[in-house]
Write a protein that holds these residues in place. Structure first.
Motif, PDB file in Angstrom:
ATOM      1  N   GLU A 203       4.080  10.283 -15.072  1.00 20.26           N
ATOM      2  CA  GLU A 203       3.953   9.069 -15.887  1.00 20.26           C
ATOM      3  C   GLU A 203       5.311   8.549 -16.368  1.00 20.26           C
ATOM      4  OE1 GLU A 203       2.061   5.874 -17.246  1.00 20.26           O
ATOM      5  OE2 GLU A 203       1.108   7.498 -16.120  1.00 20.26           O
ATOM      6  N   SER A 204       6.227   9.433 -16.737  1.00 21.03           N
ATOM      7  CA  SER A 204       7.535   8.996 -17.236  1.00 21.03           C
ATOM      8  C   SER A 204       8.305   8.233 -16.155  1.00 21.03           C
ATOM      9  CB  SER A 204       8.348  10.180 -17.737  1.00 21.03           C
ATOM     10  OG  SER A 204       8.567  11.092 -16.672  1.00 21.03           O
ATOM     11  N   ILE A 205       8.197   8.683 -14.912  1.00 20.23           N
ATOM     12  CA  ILE A 205       8.884   8.015 -13.815  1.00 20.23           C
ATOM     13  C   ILE A 205       8.189   6.687 -13.499  1.00 20.23           C
ATOM     14  CG2 ILE A 205       9.621   8.210 -11.407  1.00 20.23           C
ATOM     15  CD1 ILE A 205      11.078  10.095 -13.337  1.00 20.23           C
ATOM     16  N   LYS A 206       6.875   6.658 -13.650  1.00 21.76           N
ATOM     17  CA  LYS A 206       6.143   5.408 -13.421  1.00 21.76           C
ATOM     18  C   LYS A 206       6.623   4.325 -14.381  1.00 21.76           C
ATOM     19  CE  LYS A 206       1.894   7.455 -11.628  1.00 21.76           C
ATOM     20  NZ  LYS A 206       0.461   7.663 -11.861  1.00 21.76           N
ATOM     21  N   GLN A 207       6.950   4.704 -15.610  1.00 30.14           N
ATOM     22  CA  GLN A 207       7.486   3.746 -16.581  1.00 30.14           C
ATOM     23  C   GLN A 207       8.836   3.201 -16.104  1.00 30.14           C
ATOM     24  OE1 GLN A 207       6.120   2.440 -19.350  1.00 30.14           O
ATOM     25  NE2 GLN A 207       4.236   3.538 -18.857  1.00 30.14           N
ATOM     26  N   SER A 208       9.654   4.063 -15.541  1.00 31.40           N
ATOM     27  CA  SER A 208      10.946   3.627 -15.007  1.00 31.40           C
ATOM     28  C   SER A 208      10.756   2.685 -13.828  1.00 31.40           C
ATOM     29  CB  SER A 208      11.779   4.832 -14.570  1.00 31.40           C
ATOM     30  OG  SER A 208      12.070   5.652 -15.665  1.00 31.40           O
ATOM     31  N   VAL A 209       9.785   2.992 -12.978  1.00 29.33           N
ATOM     32  CA  VAL A 209       9.492   2.120 -11.836  1.00 29.33           C
ATOM     33  C   VAL A 209       9.037   0.748 -12.331  1.00 29.33           C
ATOM     34  CG1 VAL A 209       7.953   1.782  -9.854  1.00 29.33           C
ATOM     35  CG2 VAL A 209       8.984   4.019 -10.265  1.00 29.33           C
ATOM     36  N   LEU A 210       8.211   0.735 -13.364  1.00 33.87           N
ATOM     37  CA  LEU A 210       7.749  -0.529 -13.939  1.00 33.87           C
ATOM     38  C   LEU A 210       8.924  -1.365 -14.459  1.00 33.87           C
ATOM     39  CD1 LEU A 210       5.529  -2.453 -14.905  1.00 33.87           C
ATOM     40  CD2 LEU A 210       5.409  -1.085 -17.000  1.00 33.87           C
TER      41      LEU A 210
ATOM     42  N   THR B 273       0.833  -1.206   0.000  1.00 34.27           N
ATOM     43  CA  THR B 273       0.000   0.000   0.000  1.00 34.27           C
ATOM     44  C   THR B 273       0.863   1.251   0.000  1.00 34.27           C
ATOM     45  OG1 THR B 273      -1.665  -1.203   1.265  1.00 34.27           O
ATOM     46  CG2 THR B 273      -1.869   1.181   1.213  1.00 34.27           C
ATOM     47  N   ALA B 274       1.921   1.253   0.792  1.00 28.47           N
ATOM     48  CA  ALA B 274       2.822   2.402   0.850  1.00 28.47           C
ATOM     49  C   ALA B 274       3.499   2.631  -0.499  1.00 28.47           C
ATOM     50  CB  ALA B 274       3.858   2.201   1.947  1.00 28.47           C
ATOM     51  N   ILE B 275       3.906   1.556  -1.141  1.00 29.78           N
ATOM     52  CA  ILE B 275       4.550   1.674  -2.457  1.00 29.78           C
ATOM     53  C   ILE B 275       3.571   2.253  -3.474  1.00 29.78           C
ATOM     54  CG2 ILE B 275       5.487   0.341  -4.393  1.00 29.78           C
ATOM     55  CD1 ILE B 275       6.687  -1.567  -2.256  1.00 29.78           C
ATOM     56  N   LEU B 276       2.346   1.748  -3.492  1.00 30.39           N
ATOM     57  CA  LEU B 276       1.347   2.245  -4.439  1.00 30.39           C
ATOM     58  C   LEU B 276       1.019   3.708  -4.200  1.00 30.39           C
ATOM     59  CD1 LEU B 276      -1.039  -0.832  -4.650  1.00 30.39           C
ATOM     60  CD2 LEU B 276       0.565  -0.022  -6.382  1.00 30.39           C
ATOM     61  N   LYS B 277       0.931   4.129  -2.954  1.00 30.44           N
ATOM     62  CA  LYS B 277       0.652   5.545  -2.655  1.00 30.44           C
ATOM     63  C   LYS B 277       1.782   6.434  -3.167  1.00 30.44           C
ATOM     64  CE  LYS B 277      -2.538   5.179   1.132  1.00 30.44           C
ATOM     65  NZ  LYS B 277      -3.136   5.971   2.176  1.00 30.44           N
ATOM     66  N   ASN B 278       3.005   5.982  -3.011  1.00 32.45           N
ATOM     67  CA  ASN B 278       4.133   6.765  -3.516  1.00 32.45           C
ATOM     68  C   ASN B 278       4.139   6.809  -5.036  1.00 32.45           C
ATOM     69  OD1 ASN B 278       5.231   7.590  -1.080  1.00 32.45           O
ATOM     70  ND2 ASN B 278       6.504   5.776  -0.889  1.00 32.45           N
ATOM     71  N   ILE B 279       3.824   5.714  -5.671  1.00 34.27           N
ATOM     72  CA  ILE B 279       3.834   5.659  -7.137  1.00 34.27           C
ATOM     73  C   ILE B 279       2.756   6.569  -7.714  1.00 34.27           C
ATOM     74  CG2 ILE B 279       3.372   4.149  -9.115  1.00 34.27           C
ATOM     75  CD1 ILE B 279       4.872   1.949  -7.602  1.00 34.27           C
ATOM     76  N   GLU B 280       1.620   6.659  -7.046  1.00 32.36           N
ATOM     77  CA  GLU B 280       0.534   7.524  -7.522  1.00 32.36           C
ATOM     78  C   GLU B 280       0.970   8.984  -7.612  1.00 32.36           C
ATOM     79  OE1 GLU B 280      -2.583   6.781  -4.754  1.00 32.36           O
ATOM     80  OE2 GLU B 280      -3.183   4.900  -5.714  1.00 32.36           O
ATOM     81  N   LYS B 281       1.941   9.389  -6.824  1.00 33.35           N
ATOM     82  CA  LYS B 281       2.399  10.783  -6.790  1.00 33.35           C
ATOM     83  C   LYS B 281       3.396  11.102  -7.903  1.00 33.35           C
ATOM     84  CE  LYS B 281       2.062  10.685  -1.767  1.00 33.35           C
ATOM     85  NZ  LYS B 281       2.832  10.729  -0.511  1.00 33.35           N
ATOM     86  N   LEU B 282       3.891  10.079  -8.584  1.00 29.55           N
ATOM     87  CA  LEU B 282       4.939  10.281  -9.583  1.00 29.55           C
ATOM     88  C   LEU B 282       4.369  10.632 -10.955  1.00 29.55           C
ATOM     89  CD1 LEU B 282       7.173   7.205  -8.693  1.00 29.55           C
ATOM     90  CD2 LEU B 282       7.599   9.588  -8.099  1.00 29.55           C
TER      91      LEU B 282
END
Length: 77
Positions: A16-23, A5-14
């Motif tokens: 889209e380009s950074i979300k791709q890097s996280v993926l 849950t903590a990881i998802l909450k942090n990812i929601e704040k990023l």
């Protein structure tokens, strides 16, 4: 709150380009660690035992004058 849950909450704040890097990074982690068989996984305790404090005792040489001031720095002392 769980780790997921903590990881998802942090990812929601990023953005889209950074979300791709996280993926990409999480895909890498899954390929490296999640697919290992349980008997191949190494626990944290095993790592601490192998590389814990004092594990290099007697294996590292330190000269007798280690704490002596360096000749090159005598002008500054």
């Amino acid at each position: 709150m769980t780790t997921e849950t903590a990881i998802l909450k942090n990812i929601e704040k990023l953005p889209e380009s950074i979300k791709q890097s996280v993926l990409l990074y999480t895909s890498f982690l899954v390929s490296q660690y999640a697919e290992k068989k349980p008997e191949e996984a190494v626990s944290k305790t095993e790592i601490e035992k192998k590389y814990g404090y004092g594990s290099l005792a007697g294996k590292i040489f330190m000269s007798d004058n280690f704490d002596e001031p360096l000749e090159d720095l005598k002008d500054y002392m």
